[in-house]
Scaffold this motif. Structure first.
Motif, PDB file in Angstrom:
ATOM      1  N   GLY A 119       0.892  -1.235   0.103  1.00  0.00           N
ATOM      2  CA  GLY A 119      -0.012  -0.015  -0.017  1.00  0.00           C
ATOM      3  C   GLY A 119       0.816   1.167  -0.013  1.00  0.00           C
ATOM      4  N   ARG A 120       0.140   2.257  -0.574  1.00  0.00           N
ATOM      5  CA  ARG A 120       0.824   3.559  -0.737  1.00  0.00           C
ATOM      6  C   ARG A 120      -0.047   4.378  -0.372  1.00  0.00           C
ATOM      7  NH1 ARG A 120       4.595   6.187  -4.962  1.00  0.00           N
ATOM      8  NH2 ARG A 120       3.028   5.505  -6.140  1.00  0.00           N
ATOM      9  N   ILE A 121       0.496   5.605   0.518  1.00  0.00           N
ATOM     10  CA  ILE A 121      -0.630   6.990   0.747  1.00  0.00           C
ATOM     11  C   ILE A 121       0.343   8.170   0.595  1.00  0.00           C
ATOM     12  CG2 ILE A 121      -0.081   6.750   3.170  1.00  0.00           C
ATOM     13  CD1 ILE A 121      -2.761   7.739   3.900  1.00  0.00           C
ATOM     14  N   ALA A 122      -0.451   8.988  -0.068  1.00  0.00           N
ATOM     15  CA  ALA A 122      -0.023  10.137  -0.143  1.00  0.00           C
ATOM     16  C   ALA A 122      -0.565  11.391   0.712  1.00  0.00           C
ATOM     17  CB  ALA A 122       0.047  10.561  -1.909  1.00  0.00           C
ATOM     18  N   VAL A 123       0.020  12.149   1.299  1.00  0.00           N
ATOM     19  CA  VAL A 123      -0.487  12.959   2.240  1.00  0.00           C
ATOM     20  C   VAL A 123       0.019  14.528   2.130  1.00  0.00           C
ATOM     21  CG1 VAL A 123      -1.165  11.692   4.098  1.00  0.00           C
ATOM     22  CG2 VAL A 123       1.162  12.406   4.021  1.00  0.00           C
ATOM     23  N   LYS A 124      -0.390  15.584   2.571  1.00  0.00           N
ATOM     24  CA  LYS A 124       0.059  17.060   2.373  1.00  0.00           C
ATOM     25  C   LYS A 124       0.494  17.198   3.766  1.00  0.00           C
ATOM     26  CE  LYS A 124      -1.579  18.885  -1.493  1.00  0.00           C
ATOM     27  NZ  LYS A 124      -0.593  19.468  -2.570  1.00  0.00           N
ATOM     28  N   ARG A 125       1.184  18.134   3.992  1.00  0.00           N
ATOM     29  CA  ARG A 125       1.855  18.715   5.393  1.00  0.00           C
ATOM     30  C   ARG A 125       0.629  18.877   6.321  1.00  0.00           C
ATOM     31  NH1 ARG A 125       5.122  21.889   3.016  1.00  0.00           N
ATOM     32  NH2 ARG A 125       6.683  20.571   2.360  1.00  0.00           N
ATOM     33  N   ASP A 126      -0.395  19.403   5.725  1.00  0.00           N
ATOM     34  CA  ASP A 126      -1.627  19.701   6.760  1.00  0.00           C
ATOM     35  C   ASP A 126      -2.172  18.394   7.060  1.00  0.00           C
ATOM     36  OD1 ASP A 126      -2.996  19.178   4.603  1.00  0.00           O
ATOM     37  OD2 ASP A 126      -3.742  21.085   4.449  1.00  0.00           O
ATOM     38  N   GLY A 127      -1.870  17.335   6.858  1.00  0.00           N
ATOM     39  CA  GLY A 127      -2.590  16.164   6.870  1.00  0.00           C
ATOM     40  C   GLY A 127      -3.768  15.556   5.864  1.00  0.00           C
ATOM     41  N   THR A 128      -3.797  16.482   4.848  1.00  0.00           N
ATOM     42  CA  THR A 128      -4.823  16.079   3.913  1.00  0.00           C
ATOM     43  C   THR A 128      -4.175  14.794   3.081  1.00  0.00           C
ATOM     44  OG1 THR A 128      -5.270  18.412   3.526  1.00  0.00           O
ATOM     45  CG2 THR A 128      -5.971  16.819   1.858  1.00  0.00           C
ATOM     46  N   ILE A 129      -4.977  13.892   3.204  1.00  0.00           N
ATOM     47  CA  ILE A 129      -4.677  12.590   2.423  1.00  0.00           C
ATOM     48  C   ILE A 129      -5.267  12.831   0.944  1.00  0.00           C
ATOM     49  CG2 ILE A 129      -5.077  10.010   1.899  1.00  0.00           C
ATOM     50  CD1 ILE A 129      -5.887   9.913   5.030  1.00  0.00           C
ATOM     51  N   THR A 130      -4.429  12.503   0.081  1.00  0.00           N
ATOM     52  CA  THR A 130      -4.514  13.028  -1.347  1.00  0.00           C
ATOM     53  C   THR A 130      -4.647  11.551  -2.458  1.00  0.00           C
ATOM     54  OG1 THR A 130      -2.276  13.363  -1.840  1.00  0.00           O
ATOM     55  CG2 THR A 130      -3.372  15.229  -1.267  1.00  0.00           C
ATOM     56  N   ALA A 131      -4.350  10.439  -1.695  1.00  0.00           N
ATOM     57  CA  ALA A 131      -4.329   9.498  -2.735  1.00  0.00           C
ATOM     58  C   ALA A 131      -4.071   7.971  -1.874  1.00  0.00           C
ATOM     59  CB  ALA A 131      -3.373   9.649  -3.785  1.00  0.00           C
ATOM     60  N   PHE A 132      -4.582   7.028  -2.361  1.00  0.00           N
ATOM     61  CA  PHE A 132      -4.209   5.723  -1.795  1.00  0.00           C
ATOM     62  C   PHE A 132      -3.993   4.899  -3.094  1.00  0.00           C
ATOM     63  CE2 PHE A 132      -7.044   6.983   1.695  1.00  0.00           C
ATOM     64  CZ  PHE A 132      -6.352   6.355   2.998  1.00  0.00           C
ATOM     65  N   GLU A 133      -2.977   3.944  -3.000  1.00  0.00           N
ATOM     66  CA  GLU A 133      -2.741   2.935  -3.981  1.00  0.00           C
ATOM     67  C   GLU A 133      -2.439   1.473  -3.356  1.00  0.00           C
ATOM     68  OE1 GLU A 133       0.673   3.843  -6.534  1.00  0.00           O
ATOM     69  OE2 GLU A 133      -0.025   2.290  -7.934  1.00  0.00           O
ATOM     70  N   ILE A 134      -3.154   0.358  -3.945  1.00  0.00           N
ATOM     71  CA  ILE A 134      -2.706  -0.816  -3.322  1.00  0.00           C
ATOM     72  C   ILE A 134      -2.393  -1.856  -4.484  1.00  0.00           C
ATOM     73  CG2 ILE A 134      -4.183  -0.779  -0.979  1.00  0.00           C
ATOM     74  CD1 ILE A 134      -6.021  -2.560  -2.711  1.00  0.00           C
ATOM     75  N   ASP A 135      -1.404  -2.638  -3.944  1.00  0.00           N
ATOM     76  CA  ASP A 135      -1.204  -4.174  -4.832  1.00  0.00           C
ATOM     77  C   ASP A 135      -1.263  -5.127  -4.151  1.00  0.00           C
ATOM     78  OD1 ASP A 135      -0.657  -5.673  -6.855  1.00  0.00           O
ATOM     79  OD2 ASP A 135       1.290  -5.004  -7.115  1.00  0.00           O
ATOM     80  N   ASP A 136      -2.606  -5.835  -4.277  1.00  0.00           N
ATOM     81  CA  ASP A 136      -2.904  -6.919  -3.376  1.00  0.00           C
ATOM     82  C   ASP A 136      -2.703  -8.125  -3.924  1.00  0.00           C
ATOM     83  OD1 ASP A 136      -4.268  -8.046  -1.048  1.00  0.00           O
ATOM     84  OD2 ASP A 136      -6.021  -8.590  -2.560  1.00  0.00           O
ATOM     85  N   LEU A 137      -2.499  -9.220  -3.234  1.00  0.00           N
ATOM     86  CA  LEU A 137      -2.262 -10.749  -3.841  1.00  0.00           C
ATOM     87  C   LEU A 137      -2.542 -11.617  -3.059  1.00  0.00           C
ATOM     88  CD1 LEU A 137      -0.675 -12.436  -5.841  1.00  0.00           C
ATOM     89  CD2 LEU A 137       1.349 -12.404  -4.350  1.00  0.00           C
ATOM     90  N   THR A 138      -3.432 -12.648  -3.355  1.00  0.00           N
ATOM     91  CA  THR A 138      -3.868 -13.517  -2.278  1.00  0.00           C
ATOM     92  C   THR A 138      -3.869 -15.027  -3.056  1.00  0.00           C
ATOM     93  OG1 THR A 138      -5.926 -14.149  -1.059  1.00  0.00           O
ATOM     94  CG2 THR A 138      -6.242 -13.010  -2.976  1.00  0.00           C
ATOM     95  N   GLY A 139      -3.703 -16.188  -2.152  1.00  0.00           N
ATOM     96  CA  GLY A 139      -3.972 -17.316  -2.925  1.00  0.00           C
ATOM     97  C   GLY A 139      -4.834 -18.287  -2.227  1.00  0.00           C
ATOM     98  N   ILE A 140      -5.732 -18.714  -2.943  1.00  0.00           N
ATOM     99  CA  ILE A 140      -6.986 -19.202  -2.715  1.00  0.00           C
ATOM    100  C   ILE A 140      -6.998 -20.925  -2.574  1.00  0.00           C
ATOM    101  CG2 ILE A 140      -8.430 -17.290  -3.369  1.00  0.00           C
ATOM    102  CD1 ILE A 140      -9.138 -18.933  -5.858  1.00  0.00           C
TER     103      ILE A 140
END
Lengths: 293, 797
Positions: free
Chosen positions: B311-332
């Protein structure tokens, strides 16, 4: 999960139990509390031809003081140890340890003889026996044998007991006046087998150990009476000498790898226990500095 | 409770005298269960009933060269030994895919493996005998010649070109892949002040029901009808699937499901061994019982949660979250489960990450791969714990990086309580949520500032305590969007029939089911309240496809919201019908009458006019005295399904307060708080205990539970000693608060509550552990948080 078929015999006396054992030898299993035997049979890890039930043998039950010795019958249940005033007075280490043995339902059925004969290296009572310098009393076709606890445990689920013998009692030297004890174990959940545990008894005089016995468990294939205790007797313990002892302790241990911890983790936790134990027994909290890390 | 909406003018259908809604009333089924009169399938005995045990593969992947069962067949008490090839003539294989999960693929799965086994524990032969013990004895006499094949176990290398493909016909080991891209993620990361990334690792775990999976199948050749007694959450689904694969009409299959000893999603699926049991009954023309033992349960009950998610998260200095990014993997495991598929959890992760927050920039990928381990599928709070742990873990890491308090960063980014309706960047539509009200209430309940002060004071004394907060959203009341649109015959609607009997008692048949969560109670509470009759008079019947309306059952937190609304509507109709008759008898008007405390009363002055039992007596025995033209209908049926929103999202927030022994790596849970918003609360005690139970399962995931496989695909802790379920000794007090935002899609206003506890508990604990370890600079993004993991992170071992 159903046990394979087996024959069942209820022994009417110790002599009768020994006769049955003589006939069936290692094809038989002795049933006391059944807290380890029955699950193993249901999982078909064990399939004895005969189960010899000794639960009726009142002669094997009970706790009595004989001179300088506390005698505990093999069929004495954990819950009886927990509630015994004699155990609390004469073997307080055992009293402290017993509440760590599994859960109330299991303590209501499990017996001291069963636990010792089963010899799980991660269980509490074998370590207590080693620490307390107990004598394990067994009876066989040739009569009675008295085995020092330090000689009794031979490996994982292995003891000095032969298939035709029955563990009948343990004898504990009464704790000397002025002795103190320490019991602690690390387990993931209350009642689980320990990852590492320590059952210790000491005599402290003028701030130093006049005697110290350290029985570690779950650090090898049997309970370990740590030789490192000798380094701490009759000397003023300093953080440095304690750290030195902790380092020496690690050399004594031969812990196994399992799902709860690596050998390195077990060695680390054993050191933590040593520090906590010494600090507690000497009532010097500053010795538990976290230096084990 | 904090209502977020003023009460509507006037009394609703629920705000009635003696209403049971919002009251803790004892569950009607308690005495029956406490007196040992529960009807669990495990206890069921039928005449001529045989017992089946399954010989299961000791290998994760092997070819079955030969099976020699002659010795077993000759043993006294053995009725039959049946292989996959023989059973194939009775039951057809299946493929666990759904059309709306684009690209999802799986291979045909048979009730009993034919030629090849694909996980340790897959059945290769059935032994049917007069008792389970005899069947187990006989099983030991079967000789199987296996040729071991290379096992695919590590999800990270499952897609490598050098890794064997488990099902050659599929081309590769990729079962499903989904990507999602919303907003301008690249720009958001580029323009942010800080980016934090981490890989979150989740242990595989399972549900561990007290009563294992149990089924008795009884083929009655004379009636050409199969009765299946099964602990299931979805009787009509079982009916459909059993009929489909046995070549029967659904009318030829009856599914009876009385009491169920725990389920948690484990029993909402169709398992191969259950299918084999149905087929064996048909083949042998007698009742056959299968009850999984504990080892089988660990090896074959669905597992869940085995994810690695970057996972990745982008934030501004004032705490504003500007984006999320994920790359998920699972075995079933080797097959997608049937009929709900094993892609739902990963799909949910993509749907839910970032869900509580304002930012619309979101990029996600999930890949679902096959492996030679037990099958994975939906378990309580499907996907939510993954999504919540990733999202909330990233938010906390970002807050730490910019030096902001974890509560404050949430205040600045949670969707405002007046911003609804709105949608998440993954397209999830929110009718109305209460993140800020919930967070405010949580902080007040836990006395957040004082706790922070205590934490600081403890650190001075070398005691390391941590606070972890986790906001979450939860999918409840699913419409047909969940399964129906993909072609699964899993109903999203439920029906309730209510009738007034001759002595004025009420029989209520509902298609939702009871697995201990209180479906029976909530149905009786709603019906009693709407009708104006006392609960003792209401008898609820559920779990029988012959004797309830058609419906979905109880799963995905849908029982109260959907089945409850059907009960409300049915009771409303019946109430109207009763008042029509009463007006005719009393020469009054329906509008001037009401039903209160089992009697018809005047609306105006509340004066009692006629007892319901008297009304029923007249209707059933003296209809000749009724005015001409009156045909009383003292039974009413209504169905309900959500149509406006695909899901009724709920929200909430949890907090954990714990202590880490930094010398030993042991975590002591000191306290846990939950504030959640499930809309109308029907029975506060049932809701709270559902949440507590859910939290405990989440805490189990956080600290204890993990199915440990070795590199050859062997499950090495398939027993209750080595697989650590959470136990009361380690559990903290769990304090629960509510914010109430009823859904406007129903008159009842109830959303689901059954999974909220599980959704966020692990995230709160993981955040609290990292909070405690902050002075040491250690960050852990893996659960379970074992002493070994913590000591390793601290560099002590």
């Amino acid at each position: 999960m159903k046990a394979a078929a087996f024959a069942y015999a209820r022994a009417t006396s110790v002599v009768n139990a020994l006769e049955l054992l003589a006939v069936h030898g290692d094809k038989a299993k002795v049933l006391s509390g059944g807290q380890s035997l029955m699950p193993a049979m249901n999982l078909r890890l064990l399939s004895p031809d005969v189960v010899i039930d000794i639960c009726d043998l009142a002669e094997l039950r009970g706790i009595v003081v004989k001179g300088n010795v506390l005698v505990i019958g093999a069929l004495t249940r954990h819950v009886d140890l927990q509630r015994s005033a004699d155990v609390a007075t004469y073997a307080p280490l055992l009293r402290d340890a017993i509440v760590h043995v599994a859960h109330p339902a299991i303590r209501n059925r499990g017996t001291i003889g069963g636990s010792l004969a089963h010899a799980d290296p991660a269980s509490e009572l074998p370590a207590c026996m080693v620490t307390l310098d107990a004598t394990i009393v067994v009876r066989g076709p040739g009569g009675e044998r008295r085995i020092a606890a330090t000689e009794f445990f031979k490996g994982i689920y292995e003891t000095a007991l032969s298939p035709d013998e029955l563990l009948v009692a343990v004898e504990l030297p009464i704790a000397p006046a002025g002795s103190t004890c320490f019991f602690q174990e690390f387990a993931r959940r209350h009642g689980d087998y320990a990852i590492v545990g320590l059952a210790a008894q000491a005599v402290v005089k003028d701030g130093t150990f006049a005697n110290l016995r350290l029985g570690f468990f779950a650090v090898g294939d049997r309970p370990l009476l740590a030789a490192v205790a000798g380094k701490l007797i009759d000397v003023f313990v300093t953080p440095a000498s304690l750290a030195e002892a902790a380092a020496a302790l690690v050399e004594e241990l031969d812990p196994h790898e399992d799902q709860q911890g690596s050998p390195a983790m077990r060695r680390h936790l054993a050191k933590v226990l040593l520090l906590r134990c010494v600090a507690a027994l000497l009532a010097r909290p500053e010795l538990d500095t976290g230096a084990a890390g | 409770m904090t209502p977020t909406r003023p009460a509507a003018d006037g009394l609703s259908v629920l705000d009635r005298p003696n209403s049971y809604i919002g009251k803790t009333v004892p569950r009607p089924n308690l005495d029956r269960l406490l007196q040992g009169r529960g009807q669990y399938v495990s206890d069921l005995e039928l005449p001529r009933m045989a017992h089946v045990v399954f010989l299961r593969s000791p290998y994760a992947h092997a070819r079955i060269a030969a099976i020699d069962a002659d010795g077993a067949r000759r043993m006294p008490g053995v009725i039959a030994v049946v292989t996959g090839r023989e059973l194939e003539a009775v039951i057809t294989p299946w493929v666990g895919v759904l059309a709306h999960l684009k690209g999802l693929k799986s291979a045909p799965q048979s009730a009993i493996a034919i030629d090849r086994v694909c996980w340790q524990g897959e059945a290769i032969a059935a032994v049917v005998a007069t008792s389970r013990a005899i069947a187990e004895d006989a099983m030991e006499q079967i000789a199987v010649d296996y040729e071991e094949l290379e096992a695919v176990t590590d999800m990270r290398t499952a897609l490598d070109p050098t890794t064997p493909v488990i099902h050659g016909s599929l081309g590769d080991n990729l079962a499903f892949e989904r990507t999602h891209n919303a907003g301008d993620v690249d720009r958001a990361f580029f323009e942010s002040d800080t980016v934090v990334e981490a890989e979150f690792v989740f242990g595989r775990h399972t549900g561990v029901t007290l009563e294992p999976r149990a089924v008795v199948a009884d083929w009655n050749a004379a009636e050409a009808r199969l009765t299946i007694y099964q602990g299931t959450q979805a009787p009509h689904m079982v009916q459909n699937i059993a009929a489909l694969h046995l070549g029967l009409k659904e009318a030829q299959v009856r599914v009876v499901c009385k009491d169920v000893g725990g389920s948690f999603g484990i029993k909402v699926h169709i398992y191969a061994d259950e299918m084999a049991t149905y087929a064996l009954s048909k083949l042998l023309r007698r009742p056959v019982k299968f009850v999984a033992d504990r080892v089988e349960s660990f090896n074959t009950d669905i597992h869940a949660r085995d994810h690695r998610c970057k996972g990745r998260i982008a934030v501004k200095r004032d705490g504003t979250i500007t984006a999320f990014e994920i790359d998920d993997l699972t075995g079933i495991g080797p097959y997608s489960m049937y009929p709900r598929t094993s892609a739902i959890e990963a799909n949910q992760v993509v749907n839910l990450v970032g869900g509580p927050y304002v930012t619309q920039n979101y990029r996600a990928r999930t890949r679902v791969v096959f492996q030679n381990k037990n099958v994975m599928c939906q378990y309580r709070a499907v996907g939510h714990p993954i999504a919540c742990s990733v999202t909330e873990g990233l938010v906390d890491l970002a807050a730490a990086k910019i030096g902001m308090d974890p509560a404050e960063i949430r205040r600045r980014n949670l969707i405002a309580d007046d911003a609804y309706p709105c949608a998440s960047p993954s397209g999830m539509r929110f009718e109305r949520l209460s993140h800020h009200a919930s967070l405010a209430k949580l902080l007040q309940m836990m006395n957040y500032d004082a706790l922070r002060a205590e934490q600081a004071a403890s650190r001075v004394r070398n005691i390391h305590r941590g606070i972890g907060v986790a906001s979450f959203i939860e999918v409840t009341n699913p419409s047909a969007a969940f399964y129906g649109v993909g072609g699964a015959k899993i109903s999203s609607q439920d029906g309730v029939a209510v009738r007034l009997d001759a002595q004025g008692s009420v029989i209520c048949q509902t298609s939702i089911t009871e697995q201990g969560q209180g479906s029976e109670s909530l149905t009786a509470q709603i019906v009693g309240s709407v009708l104006g009759v006392s609960m003792e008079r209401v008898r609820v019947i559920l779990g029988d496809t012959d004797n309830t309306p058609y419906g979905g059952g109880t799963w995905a937190s849908r029982g109260a919201g959907i089945g409850g609304e059907a009960a409300l509507q049915a009771a409303k109709v019946l109430r109207g019908n009763i008042l029509d008759v009463a007006a005719a008898i009393l020469q009054s008007k329906p509008a001037e009458l009401d039903i209160v405390s089992d009697s018809i009363v005047n609306t105006s002055d509340g004066a009692q006019r006629i007892e319901l039992s008297e009304l029923a007596r007249i209707v059933y025995f003296r209809p000749d005295t009724l005015p001409p033209g009156i045909q009383p209908e003292l039974m009413a049926t209504r169905h309900f399904v959500p149509r406006q929103y695909p899901f009724a999202f709920t929200n909430g927030v949890q907090a954990s307060w714990l202590e880490v022994d930094t010398q030993t790596g042991f975590v002591k849970l000191l306290k846990h708080w939950v504030v959640e918003d499930c809309g109308t609360i029907i029975n506060p005690q049932l809701v709270d205990e559902q949440i507590r139970g859910g939290v405990v399962q989440g805490l189990g995931a956080a600290l204890f539970e993990k199915c440990i496989y070795d590199e050859r695909g062997q499950l090495t802790n398939a027993n209750m000693a080595d697989y650590l379920v959470p136990m009361s000794g380690e559990m903290p007090d769990i304090e629960i608060g509510h914010v109430v935002t009823p859904t406007l899609e129903t008159e009842l206003g109830a959303k689901g509550a059954g999974e909220a506890g599980t959704a966020g508990a692990a995230a709160a604990v993981a955040n609290a552990v990292n909070d405690a370890l902050r002075p040491f600079g250690a960050i852990i993004t893996e659960i379970p948080l074992t002493p070994q993991v913590i000591l390793t992170a601290l560099g002590r071992i």
